[in-house]
Design an enzyme around this catalytic site. Structure first.
Site, mmCIF file in Angstrom:
data_model
loop_
_atom_site.group_PDB
_atom_site.id
_atom_site.type_symbol
_atom_site.label_atom_id
_atom_site.label_comp_id
_atom_site.label_asym_id
_atom_site.label_seq_id
_atom_site.Cartn_x
_atom_site.Cartn_y
_atom_site.Cartn_z
ATOM 1 N N ARG A 190 0.847 -1.197 0.000
ATOM 2 C CA ARG A 190 0.000 0.000 0.000
ATOM 3 C C ARG A 190 0.873 1.234 0.000
ATOM 4 O O ARG A 190 1.845 1.264 -0.757
ATOM 5 C CB ARG A 190 -1.066 -0.054 1.096
ATOM 6 C CG ARG A 190 -0.569 -0.455 2.478
ATOM 7 C CD ARG A 190 -1.689 -0.513 3.472
ATOM 8 N NE ARG A 190 -2.220 0.829 3.740
ATOM 9 C CZ ARG A 190 -3.305 1.056 4.463
ATOM 10 N NH1 ARG A 190 -3.978 0.041 4.996
ATOM 11 N NH2 ARG A 190 -3.704 2.284 4.692
ATOM 12 N N ALA A 221 4.785 1.106 0.782
ATOM 13 C CA ALA A 221 5.430 0.173 -0.142
ATOM 14 C C ALA A 221 5.553 0.778 -1.543
ATOM 15 O O ALA A 221 6.591 0.639 -2.202
ATOM 16 C CB ALA A 221 4.639 -1.128 -0.192
ATOM 17 N N HIS A 222 4.509 1.444 -1.995
ATOM 18 C CA HIS A 222 4.565 2.032 -3.334
ATOM 19 C C HIS A 222 5.603 3.148 -3.415
ATOM 20 O O HIS A 222 6.338 3.266 -4.387
ATOM 21 C CB HIS A 222 3.182 2.539 -3.754
ATOM 22 C CG HIS A 222 2.304 1.452 -4.300
ATOM 23 N ND1 HIS A 222 1.656 0.550 -3.485
ATOM 24 C CD2 HIS A 222 1.998 1.087 -5.577
ATOM 25 C CE1 HIS A 222 0.967 -0.318 -4.246
ATOM 26 N NE2 HIS A 222 1.164 -0.003 -5.513
ATOM 27 N N LYS A 223 5.663 3.959 -2.383
ATOM 28 C CA LYS A 223 6.648 5.041 -2.386
ATOM 29 C C LYS A 223 8.057 4.448 -2.383
ATOM 30 O O LYS A 223 8.943 4.897 -3.101
ATOM 31 C CB LYS A 223 6.434 5.949 -1.171
ATOM 32 C CG LYS A 223 7.366 7.134 -1.159
ATOM 33 C CD LYS A 223 6.917 8.217 -0.218
ATOM 34 C CE LYS A 223 7.750 9.479 -0.417
ATOM 35 N NZ LYS A 223 9.202 9.230 -0.395
ATOM 36 N N GLU A 283 1.063 3.414 -9.676
ATOM 37 C CA GLU A 283 0.741 2.046 -10.082
ATOM 38 C C GLU A 283 1.102 1.735 -11.522
ATOM 39 O O GLU A 283 1.546 0.615 -11.822
ATOM 40 C CB GLU A 283 -0.746 1.771 -9.837
ATOM 41 C CG GLU A 283 -1.054 0.316 -9.566
ATOM 42 C CD GLU A 283 -0.506 -0.164 -8.223
ATOM 43 O OE1 GLU A 283 0.709 -0.415 -8.145
ATOM 44 O OE2 GLU A 283 -1.286 -0.261 -7.264
#
Lengths: 210, 289
Positions: free
Chosen positions: A34, A37-39, A103
């Site tokens: 989420r 993690a994405h950053k 994403e």
């Protein structure tokens, strides 16, 4: 509406066969990721000229598991048994739109075939789905106990200390994880369709005073 | 004061893991009305199965156990200080037992307090009343649906909404449309008309304590509630925004006094996981409904 069984790793043809409104059941390895993690993925793997040596192991693992694999937007409630094994207790989807800036790059970089979440995503992700052969899978928001019961095994967890339990990468094996295709690989988004259709109905209901 | 902490823990457990019967019945009716085999009906089938499993296993219906909102009604002579202390202890204990997710984040540092306690968390409202017993109403208000609540200041040119019940109707339908499926439809919509910005939001959320099938004592509001429930469902947004006949389970409206200058319409959104329970303590005996 038809129901499709998808087994990870998923090939492109199986993804292209899906259309918005289709119901699917997922089998195999799924990784939660989420906000943090994405950053981290963007800052550590996608943007920099070189991946730090300390992060290379995780990078190779994610590349291996996400090739034809699945991202799940989820911050689970977990428990740990006497043998030290982790279990998912409650694990419904979180709102996906926060990952919209990232994403598309993650899908392209890792060859991800599906993103599970709730609420849908925007045009950048929709375009990436079409270009690379991926779908957005809408899980039922709030169905936390049922979805946790579809998580049969926690295979690994990464970055738990650094990001905390809800934000860590949880690698899990799922069986018959239920979801609905709401953004397909043909450029269609159920969210856009519903927004437009309900806007028309709203206009009818609250049209100008006669 | 007697130690009621175990009973408050039980109140929280019931609220987090056992959906009220009227909400579950409404979801079941919605399931039966949706197109067989549709994604909307599928979502409701998953929801109903999840409700059943959560009750059986005493695990949270939704992993977002929300903001615990306590409304405490007490007879004369009770100490609200003592009540608050006991309820806070119960919240920490319920968190340790995983009935609640640690959900209280210090805003500036980003640190999760880990036990659902903070200076302003959970939320309390205390009211002395004339009854001879204690009543504690608890709702768990999730974050996803909280994010789609909306407030309008009438008149509103975009909606052509004036300061009357027709204006209220327009604002509420717009709010339901703006929310789409993001607040985990089908929803209960709590509406407040009037007040200041803050009191209007509070009054709108208080509507969620009402049983879904009650009838508003004000016939004007009763009629509007019925009409808005039907019209919101005509929008076709459906369960989870997948499309379908059930976008809302119910619309509940109340009004409160306003300033001559203001006319607020506030629509709070409660997800399908409409978690609320009531504890009654009378003559030394506790019941939880």
């Amino acid at each position: 509406m038809p129901t499709f069984d998808l087994h990870v790793p998923i090939n492109e043809a199986d993804i292209r066969a899906l259309h918005i409104g289709d119901q699917v059941r997922l089998y195999g390895t799924v990784i939660t990721a989420r906000d943090a993690a994405h950053k981290y993925i963007m800052d550590t793997f996608i943007h920099p000229p070189a991946i730090p040596e300390s992060e290379r192991g995780l990078y190779e693992e994610l590349k291996r598991l996400w090739r034809g694999g699945i991202i799940y937007h989820c911050g689970p409630v977990v428990s740990r048994d006497a043998e030290g094994r982790w279990h998912f207790v409650a694990a419904g989807p979180t709102t996906s739109i926060r990952e919209e800036p990232y994403e598309a790059d993650v899908i392209a970089h890792f060859g991800v075939r599906g993103v599970i979440g709730k609420g849908g995503m925007g045009p950048k992700t929709l375009a990436a789905c079409q270009q690379h052969g991926a779908v957005y899978l809408h899980a039922v928001g709030g169905a936390a106990t049922l979805i946790a019961s579809a998580v049969k095994e926690v295979l690994a967890v990464f970055k738990k200390e650094e990001f905390g339990v809800p934000e860590a990468f949880w690698v899990v094996r799922v069986e018959a994880f239920p979801a609905v295709v709401t953004m397909d690989a043909h450029g269609q988004s159920l969210h856009e369709t519903m927004l437009a259709a309900s806007a028309q109905r709203l206009a009818k209901l609250i049209g100008r005073h006669s | 004061m007697e130690n009621l902490i175990p009973h408050f823990v039980e109140l929280i457990r019931r609220a987090a893991t056992d959906l009220p019967a009227d909400v579950e019945a409404a979801l079941r009716r919605a399931h039966d009305q949706e197109e067989p085999g549709s994604a909307g009906q599928g979502a409701l089938a998953v929801i109903l199965e999840n409700v059943r499993m959560s009750r059986a296993s005493s695990t949270p219906i939704c992993q977002d156990t929300g903001t615990p909102i306590f409304y405490v009604y007490y007879p004369a002579g009770w100490s609200t200080l003592a009540l608050k202390k006991q309820i806070r202890e119960a919240v920490a204990e319920a968190t340790a037992k995983a009935y609640l997710r640690p959900n209280s984040v210090e805003t500036l540092s980003g640190r999760n307090t880990g036990n659902n306690l903070g200076d302003d968390f959970p939320y309390f409202h205390f009211e002395e009343w004339e009854e001879d017993y204690l009543k504690v109403d608890l709702m768990l208000k999730g974050g996803g649906c909280e994010n789609v609540g909306a407030q309008y200041s009438l008149p509103d040119t975009r909606l052509d909404a004036d300061r009357d019940l027709e204006g209220v109707r327009r604002a509420v339908l717009d709010a339901v449309h703006q929310a789409q499926g993001l607040g985990c439809a089908p929803a209960v919509i709590g509406v407040a008309v009037g007040g200041d910005r803050a009191s209007s939001y509070i009054k709108s959320k208080e509507q969620f304590y009402r049983p879904l099938d009650d009838i508003n004592p004000d016939p004007r509001l009763a009629a509007l509630e019925k009409r808005l429930t039907e019209e919101a469902n005509m929008l076709g947004i459906g369960p989870m925004g997948f499309g379908g006949k059930t976008t809302v389970l119910s619309v509940k409206i109340d009004s409160l006094e306003r300033l001559p200058a203001s006319y607020f319409v506030t629509a709070s959104y409660m997800c399908w996981a409409d978690r609320r329970r009531t504890l009654i303590y009378r003559d030394g005996a506790v019941t939880i409904e």
